[in-house]
Design an enzyme around this catalytic site. Sequence first.
Site, PDB file in Angstrom:
ATOM      1  N   GLY A 132      -3.575  -6.541   5.513  1.00  0.00           N
ATOM      2  CA  GLY A 132      -4.807  -5.771   6.066  1.00  0.00           C
ATOM      3  C   GLY A 132      -5.722  -6.448   7.161  1.00  0.00           C
ATOM      4  N   ASP A 166      -7.169  -3.283   4.708  1.00  0.00           N
ATOM      5  CA  ASP A 166      -7.259  -2.414   5.929  1.00  0.00           C
ATOM      6  C   ASP A 166      -7.297  -0.866   5.305  1.00  0.00           C
ATOM      7  OD1 ASP A 166      -4.442  -2.340   5.065  1.00  0.00           O
ATOM      8  OD2 ASP A 166      -3.866  -2.482   6.925  1.00  0.00           O
ATOM      9  N   THR A 187       0.598  -1.237   6.390  1.00  0.00           N
ATOM     10  CA  THR A 187       0.657  -1.939   5.244  1.00  0.00           C
ATOM     11  C   THR A 187       0.695  -3.400   5.545  1.00  0.00           C
ATOM     12  OG1 THR A 187       3.123  -1.601   5.084  1.00  0.00           O
ATOM     13  CG2 THR A 187       1.993   0.087   4.209  1.00  0.00           C
ATOM     14  N   THR A 189       0.894  -1.058   0.070  1.00  0.00           N
ATOM     15  CA  THR A 189      -0.096   0.058   0.031  1.00  0.00           C
ATOM     16  C   THR A 189       0.811   1.205   0.055  1.00  0.00           C
ATOM     17  OG1 THR A 189      -1.519  -1.091   1.587  1.00  0.00           O
ATOM     18  CG2 THR A 189      -1.754   1.290   1.504  1.00  0.00           C
TER      19      THR A 189
END
Length: 307
Positions: free
Chosen positions: A216, A193, A213, A162
């Site tokens: 999630g 997440d 990151t 992410t």
Amino acid sequence: MSLVLCNYCGEYGMTDAAEALSSGESALDVLEAGIAPCEANSDIDIVGKGRWPNALGVMQTDAGVMDGATLQVGSVGAVENITHVFSLARLVQSKLPHVCLVGEGAKRFALEMGFTEEAEMVSELGKQDYQNWLRENNVDLSQLSKYLWPKDKDTYSFHKDTVIYLALDARGNLAAGTSTTGWPFKYPGRLGDSPICGAGFYADNRYGACACTNTGEMTIRASTARSVVLYMKKGASVREACLEAAEDLNDLQGGYLGSVSIHAIDPKGDYFVLMTEDSEQDFCIFEEGNPAFRREEVFLVPKYSAT
Ligand code: GLY
């Protein structure tokens, strides 16, 4: 001391973010200055136009933002054919009474807000990876769930990453932001997440900001980002709060357990980044007054036991 911090995936946008911070822009605008170029660059595998689609070959992206001054939140999940989902999350926060939009509704809102519908979000390399994944696993598209549970983590070697950004601006405002394409070949509709406030991101001017990151599924179970800020509220330093939250992750039993990175800053400009499994990851930090951003290594905490 104002600052902006991002994980290694966000480095491509860090010069723009640092410039925005130095020009006195708000923490929220600094996040957007950093994340938007990453979303538009299809060479960055895991965000916006990128590499790995879901199990049907479709890119579905997630993003979230929290304003530490007001505790207002915006997020979007499983959005198709829209590049700048972080900007879209900001608009959810500022234009709607809602906090989160997903799927068709999120796309509809994007088009109402004047976003461009992209014909193609998956890079050529990503299309090849997808075809290889289908072939190597003999994937039956009517039975996707059979292929998504990694029995041996080493066989599931793609990143689950992410782009995250955290900022503390000159007025003392904190903000946290995320944007991602999520797990490669994930089940369609899966949210990680990154669009879940409290799991993937959280910010409160009084205590700190945090973004996570990797896996999630774990930070949702442990409410990691909110926990880090709450530990700071209860008196922990940034470092102590992150380590405490890593312990919470370590206590999870069953389910899919993988690595998690936790990034946090506090209102004084202290920061800490950890990762729960060995990996050679850096993060980037720009503190106002310095000529440029620098890279630092994440703190590695001991490995989790496998499920
Ligand atoms: N942290 C990214 C994801 O789980 O999708």
